[in-house]
Design an enzyme around this catalytic site. Sequence first.
Site, short mmCIF file in Angstrom:
data_model
loop_
_atom_site.label_atom_id
_atom_site.label_comp_id
_atom_site.label_asym_id
_atom_site.label_seq_id
_atom_site.Cartn_x
_atom_site.Cartn_y
_atom_site.Cartn_z
N ARG A 97 -42.60 -38.57 89.82
CA ARG A 97 -41.39 -38.17 90.57
C ARG A 97 -41.68 -38.17 92.07
O ARG A 97 -40.88 -38.66 92.87
CB ARG A 97 -40.91 -36.81 90.10
CG ARG A 97 -40.05 -36.82 88.84
CD ARG A 97 -40.68 -37.57 87.67
NE ARG A 97 -39.89 -37.54 86.46
CZ ARG A 97 -40.09 -36.68 85.47
NH1 ARG A 97 -41.07 -35.77 85.53
NH2 ARG A 97 -39.33 -36.72 84.39
N ASP A 126 -43.44 -42.58 84.49
CA ASP A 126 -42.18 -41.96 84.09
C ASP A 126 -41.04 -42.85 84.54
O ASP A 126 -41.27 -43.95 85.05
CB ASP A 126 -42.06 -40.54 84.66
CG ASP A 126 -41.36 -39.58 83.70
OD1 ASP A 126 -40.18 -39.84 83.38
OD2 ASP A 126 -41.99 -38.61 83.25
N HIS A 199 -38.86 -42.08 78.70
CA HIS A 199 -39.32 -41.96 80.09
C HIS A 199 -39.99 -43.26 80.54
O HIS A 199 -41.07 -43.26 81.11
CB HIS A 199 -40.28 -40.78 80.23
CG HIS A 199 -39.61 -39.44 80.13
ND1 HIS A 199 -38.82 -38.93 81.14
CD2 HIS A 199 -39.62 -38.51 79.14
CE1 HIS A 199 -38.36 -37.73 80.78
NE2 HIS A 199 -38.82 -37.46 79.55
N GLU A 263 -38.65 -36.22 74.72
CA GLU A 263 -37.33 -36.51 75.27
C GLU A 263 -36.98 -38.01 75.17
O GLU A 263 -36.67 -38.65 76.18
CB GLU A 263 -37.25 -36.04 76.72
CG GLU A 263 -37.43 -34.54 76.87
CD GLU A 263 -37.39 -34.06 78.32
OE1 GLU A 263 -36.92 -32.94 78.55
OE2 GLU A 263 -37.84 -34.80 79.21
N ASP A 356 -43.18 -25.42 88.15
CA ASP A 356 -42.03 -25.85 88.96
C ASP A 356 -40.92 -24.80 88.93
O ASP A 356 -39.89 -24.98 89.60
CB ASP A 356 -41.51 -27.21 88.50
CG ASP A 356 -41.20 -27.27 87.01
OD1 ASP A 356 -41.77 -26.47 86.24
OD2 ASP A 356 -40.40 -28.13 86.60
N TRP A 403 -44.45 -30.17 87.47
CA TRP A 403 -43.46 -31.26 87.52
C TRP A 403 -42.90 -31.30 88.93
O TRP A 403 -42.48 -30.28 89.47
CB TRP A 403 -42.35 -31.03 86.49
CG TRP A 403 -42.88 -30.97 85.08
CD1 TRP A 403 -43.10 -29.87 84.32
CD2 TRP A 403 -43.28 -32.09 84.28
NE1 TRP A 403 -43.61 -30.22 83.09
CE2 TRP A 403 -43.73 -31.57 83.04
CE3 TRP A 403 -43.30 -33.48 84.48
CZ2 TRP A 403 -44.19 -32.40 82.01
CZ3 TRP A 403 -43.75 -34.29 83.46
CH2 TRP A 403 -44.19 -33.76 82.24
#
Length: 464
Positions: A97, A126, A199, A263, A356, A403
């Site tokens: 990210r 990701d 992802h 996920e 986070d 994260w």
Amino acid sequence: SDFQIRKAGMGNEPSAITVTLSDSTTNPEGYRLTVGKNLISIEAGSEKGVFYAFQTLIQLIYPGSRQISKGKTAVPCVSVIDDPQYIWRGIHLDVSRHFFQKEFIFKLLDAMAMHKLNTFHWHLTDDQGWRIEILKYPELTAKGAWRDETLIGHGSETPWKYDGIRYGGFYTRQDVRDVVEYSSRLHINVLPEIEMPGHAVAALISYPGLSCEGSQVPPFNRWGVSGDVFCAGKEDTFTFLEGVLSEVCELFPYEYIHIGGDECPKVKWHECPDCQKRMADNNLKDESELQSYFVKRIAAFLESKGKKIIGWDEILEGGIAESAAVMSWRGSAGGIEAANKGHDVVMTPHSFVYLDYYQSPYNEPLSIGGMLDLKKVYSLLVMPEEITADMRRHIIGAQANIWTEYMTDSRHVEYMVFPRIAALAEVLWSDPADLDYENFKMRMNEQYARYDARGINYRVPYPE
């Protein structure tokens, strides 16, 4: 740097510090440290134990003995017999990210060693960025390591706004070697994570043929979960992932490879003729079993390379390979199930170790949400009561997860990590009967001085 170690045989003076490797210390990370009037002695069963004894010695020297006179400083006389409760004591860092330079990774590793942590989980891929050079697939870093823009503000605020600035970066193979080599000197294992089957947008942008449609997928520059995932029906997908993982296995000596598994929306699989054919050919009743097929196939490949897989607790759905380990993030339930079935488990329940989350209701930088203060981290129960006695050995430890959707620079990461990581480090090292939050909080005053000395940014607790 304020003292020197004199080795035996160097002149007529006796050694200031003696180190003995001995079988009397059964835990390879354990040690005995004795500070006497004229001698400091360390006894350990391995170099790891010696290393941790020196970390404790550094704690004794600073900041308790700050005054140096004629090149000497006082060290309190003490006897310490010490070893850790758990063999897996870790930090996870998401560099997808937001990307962080190799030099910051070194600094984080130094801080891990200071806290006697021994596993660095490197989240390298990701939806928003592919961060590791793969020679066989150069488009992964030529395209997948970059995005055209980044979300402004919180992801819950709509309509979404973007900054319009190209962003990215990646680690070369030499960067990876440097990190692995640096970690080895600190007795830290480096666990790479290559996300699959979900992802995966950064990889699919680089190689669109691996998507279910086989055409260019749209970028996913906001945070959350994309519906575009690796196609489980195409052989090209497994050829690609085996090629990537072959290079990853070459670069990382650690026995585990993390394959994600969390996920993964299955809408595209449900609509994909290739995926449906794969299910029919293998008598798979639904898409959850298709994911199980996917993970087991990757596990078998990694086993052929002498590696074991570890994944987030979603890999339990549909069944997993016998040798697979599990990271339990959606609370402790997945970890309890996995351990009781004989799988090794790393506990990482989000409400206790996701760094986070906000640290206070007041004056905090933008975060994803949630609330996790120092006291709650310290209250983590690593060993759930539901684990049967004969399976307790399968709870091998825990880690904190960082994260970085809302952490744009290294100082922000440090602010979110410290001091909360100290609470987790103590929980993972100490006998549960010895844990005392009020005592820990008092001792942290000197730890803050150590952070200052190392140039570590940290959250200063509010006065009570």
